[in-house]
Scaffold this motif. Sequence first.
Motif: not given
Length: 410
Positions: A377-386
């Motif tokens: 999520s930090e790398r994508a800058q959004h919550d990628i989901g579980l």
Amino acid sequence: MALQISATNPEHPALLLELPWQTPLEEWPEEYLVPLPRGISRHVVRYARAGDEVVAVKELAERPALREYQLLRDLDRLAIPAVDALAVVTGRTDAAGEPLEPVLITRHLGGSMPYRSMFETTLRPATMHRLMDALAVLLVRLHLAGFAWGDCSLSNTLFRRDAGAYAAYLVDAETGELHQRLSDGQRDYDLDLARVNISGELLDLEASGALHPSVDPVDFGTEICARYRSLWQELTRTSVYPAGKYHYIERRIRRLNDLGFDVAEMQIEHASNGDTVTFVPKVVDAGHHQRQLLRLTGLDAEENQARRLLNDLESWMATQDDYAPGDPLGARPEVLAHRWVREVFRPTVRAVPVELRGAMDPAEIYHELLEHRWYLSERAQHDIGLDTAVADYIAHILPRARETLQPTSD
């Protein structure tokens, strides 16, 4: 009036009866005393042995003794670092039948030292900065719990080494007051007293030649105010995040955990321009998260695992439509926690093939997955989901981990 011992433990009165209560405290024979360093106090204080325990005995009037005894018990209930109140002894008389002052008895804090003992060898400025950090953290913890100290000072604090840093403990609650919540004025009053008291104590040390020549007593007194305000702001500020940036919430929780505080409550208010997240930190005792997780979910985990799982559980509960704290019609935390285990925790763990788990238990697997979600999520800058995190973890992390653990042949 007959001698009376009001104690927190039914075993203590029998042990305490062996002490010479008919003698003024400053005249107690050496055979009863334990030679430990004492700080400066407006009252007579002595360390004595009661059975296998070392106790601090302080003479003061009955009303303040009973009041401080109750305040220290309240602080213990709130898990605030302070000395343990063991008993109050009233009805003391000397051999001629003349009344003697009551005493408050607390447990000696093992490994702790009053600040003057620490200055027997001149402390380096870096060490003094760590003492100020510890005292600022203690004052913040007290204020978060609604406790106005009324006499914050180095003299009323004990310090104990804590993995390269220091932990500070309240040792004198005589002037304290416990409220539901402190006003800014009450906090500022405590902070101003701390500044004046600490500067005065350091000036005394400077006059005796026990202060490092590079240390300015007034600057150090002011320093605790700056450290306190910075910490208070980090702990109590309201954060506003855009919708979908839930990993920012986790980042904030991690920062608070690194400061030594835990998020006991988290309120998420959904607004048109994002999510407003209000944190209410609460300092908790060792093993709290293990017990809390076990009580809510039946899961038995290590302390750090339990903290991580509880943070995830709290975030998940806040997204549920029937989660309404304080509403009798809303789902209770225990109900939601078991639903989280059934609908989130177990399916997530079961998604990891048994042959790839190695020696990891379910709590550790889930913790690893949460860590991987955080990283992605930090790398994508959004919550990628579980679900996405689980798939990526199985595809890219576990195979490398197994290769690392495989024995090599010469």
